[in-house]
Design a protein around this motif. Structure first.
Motif, short mmCIF file in Angstrom:
data_model
loop_
_atom_site.label_atom_id
_atom_site.label_comp_id
_atom_site.label_asym_id
_atom_site.label_seq_id
_atom_site.Cartn_x
_atom_site.Cartn_y
_atom_site.Cartn_z
N GLU A 723 2.38 76.30 25.64
CA GLU A 723 2.34 76.48 24.09
C GLU A 723 2.13 77.85 23.54
N ALA A 724 1.10 78.64 24.54
CA ALA A 724 1.28 80.23 24.20
C ALA A 724 2.22 81.03 24.28
N ALA A 725 3.01 80.61 25.26
CA ALA A 725 4.24 81.52 25.42
C ALA A 725 5.05 81.19 24.43
N ALA A 726 5.19 79.93 23.85
CA ALA A 726 6.35 79.69 23.03
C ALA A 726 5.93 80.15 21.51
N LEU A 727 4.50 80.27 21.19
CA LEU A 727 4.20 80.93 20.02
C LEU A 727 4.20 82.38 20.07
N ALA A 728 4.08 82.89 21.09
CA ALA A 728 4.12 84.33 21.52
C ALA A 728 5.56 85.09 21.23
N LEU A 729 6.59 83.96 21.69
CA LEU A 729 7.77 84.54 21.29
C LEU A 729 8.37 84.76 19.93
N GLY A 730 7.45 84.30 18.96
CA GLY A 730 7.85 84.66 17.78
C GLY A 730 7.74 86.06 17.24
N LYS A 731 6.77 86.71 18.11
CA LYS A 731 6.97 88.24 17.75
C LYS A 731 8.06 89.28 18.16
N TYR A 732 8.92 88.48 19.03
CA TYR A 732 10.15 89.08 19.21
C TYR A 732 11.66 88.47 18.61
N ALA A 733 11.42 87.16 17.99
CA ALA A 733 12.33 86.57 17.37
C ALA A 733 13.41 87.09 16.45
N LYS A 734 12.75 87.97 15.62
CA LYS A 734 13.63 88.66 14.69
C LYS A 734 14.45 89.46 15.17
N GLY A 735 15.75 89.09 14.66
CA GLY A 735 16.94 89.88 15.26
C GLY A 735 17.41 89.61 16.68
N VAL A 754 4.11 72.36 22.19
CA VAL A 754 5.21 73.36 22.46
C VAL A 754 6.13 73.47 21.19
N ARG A 755 6.53 72.03 20.90
CA ARG A 755 7.25 71.95 19.67
C ARG A 755 6.60 72.67 18.27
N MET A 756 5.64 72.38 18.14
CA MET A 756 4.76 72.91 16.93
C MET A 756 4.85 74.37 17.12
N ASN A 757 4.54 75.19 18.06
CA ASN A 757 4.50 76.37 18.41
C ASN A 757 5.97 77.01 18.39
N ALA A 758 7.07 76.57 18.54
CA ALA A 758 8.05 76.94 18.43
C ALA A 758 8.67 77.15 17.11
N ILE A 759 8.23 75.97 16.21
CA ILE A 759 8.30 75.95 14.93
C ILE A 759 7.69 77.22 14.24
N LYS A 760 6.44 77.20 14.49
CA LYS A 760 5.61 78.42 13.88
C LYS A 760 6.19 79.75 14.44
N ALA A 761 6.61 79.84 15.65
CA ALA A 761 7.24 81.32 15.83
C ALA A 761 8.74 81.35 15.05
N LEU A 762 9.44 80.57 14.86
CA LEU A 762 10.66 80.74 13.97
C LEU A 762 10.33 80.95 12.43
N ALA A 763 9.21 80.33 12.11
CA ALA A 763 8.41 80.71 10.75
C ALA A 763 8.05 81.69 10.48
N GLU A 764 7.30 82.54 11.63
CA GLU A 764 6.95 83.96 11.79
C GLU A 764 8.08 85.01 11.56
N GLN A 766 11.10 84.37 10.23
CA GLN A 766 11.68 83.85 8.94
C GLN A 766 13.14 83.80 9.35
N GLU A 767 13.31 83.17 10.56
CA GLU A 767 14.83 82.70 10.95
C GLU A 767 15.46 81.60 10.13
N GLN A 768 16.55 82.25 9.32
CA GLN A 768 17.21 81.52 8.49
C GLN A 768 18.16 80.58 9.51
N ARG A 769 18.74 81.13 10.67
CA ARG A 769 19.37 80.49 11.31
C ARG A 769 18.89 79.23 11.99
N ALA A 770 17.59 79.22 11.82
CA ALA A 770 17.09 77.88 12.63
C ALA A 770 16.74 76.79 11.49
N LEU A 771 17.06 77.22 10.22
CA LEU A 771 16.77 76.07 9.26
C LEU A 771 17.25 74.78 9.34
#
Length: 838
Positions: A723-735, A754-764, A766-771
């Motif tokens: 869970e923590a790893a999925a959420l932390a990936l949001g810090k590197y997701a942009k681009g 894990v699913r929830m934190n992956a969602i939060k990471a994508l929201a952080e 602001q990844e349009q490709r994930a919509l």
């Protein structure tokens, strides 16, 4: 729904609508279940009997809830009945109408491989040592996935559970154990619950457990833990008897059942579930003596036990009134803290409740505690229903006084014993028991959103010898200034320690109070007993010498309030820094020390940093020490790494160790990376240290972290780490396409967090490709909580792209049409299956 200025997000999502309790054409009296589970296949074969009585003049058909059950036959005596199964509803045609008061016993045979409601846990290639178990989770509307019922809190009935389990396993359910029979390779357990309850409180747990027994005033206390964790049970459950005694004495109502079982299970999707006299708890609450230094199960155990009165004995009539279950259990959990740990802990508990609600209010949405407009009942299980509602009950108790509050609670429990209640019925019970008029109170705090936000200025005029308090309500709801009305205690404390209390009737946007005083007071305290925790003091202007005096000489609430006010002043004078440093080292209550550490982090600057560094290794209470470490991390300084690593290697608390790892990550220095990597070797309670390492890798912002984080989301890792790893990936997701692709893949992970934190990471990011993928999750995920987070993430990403309002409206309309289309296709598919089977 009211909307808060500064928080444009509404609680209602597209698809939200008003919900109402269903009409009751019949009453279910008893449900008898015979179940044979297949622990390998994750399926059940079942026969169910439902005793019902007609409420209608002529009841020609019976409509029940039944989701994804393969129903083969419905019988009434010797007659096989016609039935239709469509849209999770089972419609049974009766051969002859039942007149009002006439009864019938329906027998239903079915099989199922449940996706919800009943969960099977078993080993696989990734988790070969996982224990074999099955357990149920019915709240809110998931019992229908494993037995036929009327899946609403307003339908109460008795129940019976007959379960065949493999040899070596045991089955645990509600009520009393009637018999256990050996049947060769299987054992048959027969449980009977003779007290009425809603379907969602029906429990079944199957597994290999160590059973531990105790007794309290003739009530059988049962504890079920995995056989290899039996030594940890006492640390978690030792206070159960004291809790039961306290709740009985406080409510004036004896524990209403003959037994109370607590069962710890693997992969539970909540902390606990208050099934009637058979609570299910996550196995993660079990802990060793080292974790016990600053971890306790008492929060969870007290909360679920309180539900046996609030939620089980008396149940909310409809989900819109869920606060009658959850706010009460949350507040009585805090009252147990008052009983067992004293006023300091209790007051801080309530202050933390308020902070948790304020965070949801500020970052997500605001809603009335009581609302029937929602998308799914699970949406209502939030900080408003738990923490804000608990604060409302605290204000009610503070207003009435403890004696009258207890009288009102007892009257409410007696009046609705083994039945259902609505919010207005609780209000009338309070009024009848105490004489208070509470309509305005309920309308303001329960039926409308928001809370008062205050800017307060305290000034003493030496020439005029006049103390002036200026208070301004600055909250804005739905674009308009809405005024709250409430009493607010103000204490003026003289230099010799004498207190003068003034109760101000707050009822205007801005008001001033003038108090003639011969001498300047030592300090002035606003709400010193925390009677109104839902007031948010967004600014307190007071001479710093008064704040320092309050920090040194005030009660616990005052000292915490002073520390918070000093943080907001950003004053780094020597006297302010020194007072906060002294409070960390010398205050008798750890919460004041923790708030003082946070204050220094808020002040910033070298003086504040050096004060924290100088005290961290001398702080005795682990929770205060944790706060100091966290505060050091907020300075993001490379020169703190060596000290933090020393604490990591030597501290006795798992949770302090975990905080040091995160603090090192916040330095954003490559020098921290080897230490964070080293922390992955530290095993701890629920892998809290390794999970914190994932958070630290997110904070350090080093590209080296990406493959480490991706690797630690893999199956086979502890879910807390994943869970923590999925959420932390949001810090590197942009681009970063690799990270985004991985997060999108995690949207279909087996573990909901894990699913929830992956969602939060994508929201952080602001990844349009994930919509497109997020829209799929919002429409199809098995868990309503995940769907809710996906809906919110979609809104966040769209808002970030600043899509014109008209386009956003078109998208919402398109989503509505898509939803209708999916619904129609589902109906057509079910009709086609009915025609084929017919």
């Amino acid at each position: 729904m009211d909307r808060v200025a500064g928080n444009s997000r509404r609680f209602e999502l597209p698809g939200s609508r008003p919900h109402y309790p269903p009409s009751r054409q019949f009453m279910i009296r008893h449900i008898r279940l015979e179940i044979r589970p297949d622990m390998n296949e994750g399926s059940i074969t079942a026969r169910e009997e439902i005793d019902l009585v007609s409420n209608a003049e002529e009841l020609r058909s019976v409509v029940l809830d039944a989701a994804e059950l393969n129903i083969s036959r419905v019988m009434l005596g010797e007659h096989e009945l016609t039935f239709k199964h469509l849209d999770d509803r089972l419609r049974i045609e009766l051969p002859e109408p039942l007149r009002e008061g006439e009864g019938a016993r329906l027998a239903i045979e079915y099989t199922a491989k449940p996706r919800k409601g009943l969960y099977f846990v078993r080993p696989d290639e990734h988790y070969p040592r996982r224990r074999v178990q099955a357990w149920t989770q019915g709240e809110s509307v998931y019992s229908r996935y494993w037995f036929v019922c009327l899946d609403h809190p307003d339908m109460r009935h008795t129940s019976e559970m007959i379960v065949d389990v493999p040899d070596g396993f045991i089955a645990i359910s509600n009520g009393r154990l009637v018999s256990v029979e050996d049947r060769g390779s299987h054992r048959r357990y027969h449980w009977l619950e003779e007290c009425t309850h809603p379907a969602y409180l029906t429990s079944l747990v199957i597994g290999r457990f160590k059973e531990l027994r105790d007794e309290y005033n003739g009530i059988e206390l049962l504890y079920y833990v995995p056989e290899d964790m039996a030594d940890y049970a006492e640390l978690s459950f030792a206070n159960t008897k004291d809790m039961m005694r306290f709740f009985e004495e406080y409510t004036g109502i004896k524990y209403p059942y003959s037994k109370y079982a607590q069962v710890t299970v693997d992969d539970f999707i909540y902390g606990g579930m208050e099934n009637i006299n058979a609570t299910t708890l996550t196995v993660e609450t079990l802990h060793d003596r080292r974790a016990h230094i600053d971890f306790t199960s008492d929060h969870l155990v007290a909360h679920e036990l309180a539900h046996q009165w609030f939620g089980d004995l008396v149940t909310c009539r409809d989900w819109q009134h869920i606060w009658l279950n959850e706010s009460f259990a949350t507040y009585f959990e805090a009252l147990y803290w008052l009983h067992s740990r004293g006023e300091d802990e209790f007051n801080y508990y309530i202050m933390q409740y308020a902070n948790e609600y304020f965070e949801e209010y500020g970052k997500r949405y605001a809603r009335a505690i009581v609302t029937n407009v929602y998308k799914h009942p699970d949406d209502l299980f939030d900080r408003h229903a738990y923490e804000k509602g608990a604060c409302v009950l605290h204000m009610l108790r503070s207003m009435m006084g403890d004696r009258l509050f207890r009288r009102a609670v007892k009257y409410y429990l007696e009046r609705f014993r083994f039945s259902n209640a609505e919010s207005e019925e609780f209000r009338r019970c309070c009024e009848d028991a105490t004489g208070y008029s509470l309509q305005e109170f309920f309308e303001q705090w329960l039926y409308r959103a928001g809370h008062p936000e205050l800017k307060i200025k305290v000034d003493y005029n030496h020439d005029g010898r006049m103390l002036t308090l200026n208070m301004v309500q600055v909250q804005s709801i739905d674009g308009e200034s809405r005024i709250f009305r409430f009493p607010l205690d103000v204490h003026v404390v003289s230099r010799d320690g004498r207190r003068e209390q003034i109760t101000v009737s707050v009822e205007a946007k801005e008001q001033s109070i003038h108090i003639p005083l011969r001498d300047e007071p030592m300090y002035v305290s606003i709400d010193p007993l925390n009677k109104v925790p839902l007031k948010k003091v967004v600014e307190l202007k007071m001479d710093r010498h008064m704040l320092i005096a309050m920090l040194k000489h005030g009660n616990t609430v005052e000292r915490i309030s002073a520390a918070r006010a000093l943080a907001s002043t950003s004053m780094d004078s020597d006297d302010v820094i020194g007072a906060l440093r002294d409070a960390i080292l010398g205050d008798a209550f750890w919460g004041v020390a923790a708030e003082s550490a946070r204050a220094l982090a808020g002040i910033k600057g070298d003086k504040a940093y050096n004060a924290l560094i100088s005290v961290v290794e001398s702080v005795k209470h682990p929770k205060a020490r944790r706060a100091v470490v966290r505060a050091i991390g907020e300075f993001a300084r490379e020169d703190s790494i060596a000290l933090l690593n020393r604490i990591l290697q030597s501290d006795e608390s798992y949770y302090v160790q975990a905080e040091t790892v995160i603090a090192m990550g916040k330095s954003r220095s490559k020098k921290a990376v080897p230490y964070i990597m080293g922390s992955l070797q530290i095993r701890s309670h629920n892998e809290v240290v390794r999970a914190s390492a994932m958070t630290a890798f997110g904070e350090v912002r080093d590209e080296f972290s990406i493959p480490v984080l991706i690797d630690h989301t893999r199956l086979g890792e502890h879910n807390r780490v994943r869970e923590a790893a999925a959420l932390a990936l949001g810090k590197y997701a942009k681009g970063n396409e690799r990270v985004v692709d991985h997060l999108i893949a995690l949207l279909r992970d087996h573990w909901f967090r894990v699913r929830m934190n992956a969602i939060k990471a994508l929201a952080e990011a602001q990844e349009q490709r994930a919509l497109k993928d997020l829209e799929w999750v919002a429409a199809n995920d098995n868990d309503a909580r995940v769907r809710r987070v996906a809906d919110e993430a979609i809104l966040t990403i769209r808002e970030a792209t600043q899509v014109p309002k008209e386009v956003a409206q078109m998208r919402d309309e398109l989503e509505r049409l898509k939803s209708m289309s999916r619904d129609i296709m589902s109906r057509l598919d079910m009709v086609e299956r009915e025609l084929k089977s017919g």
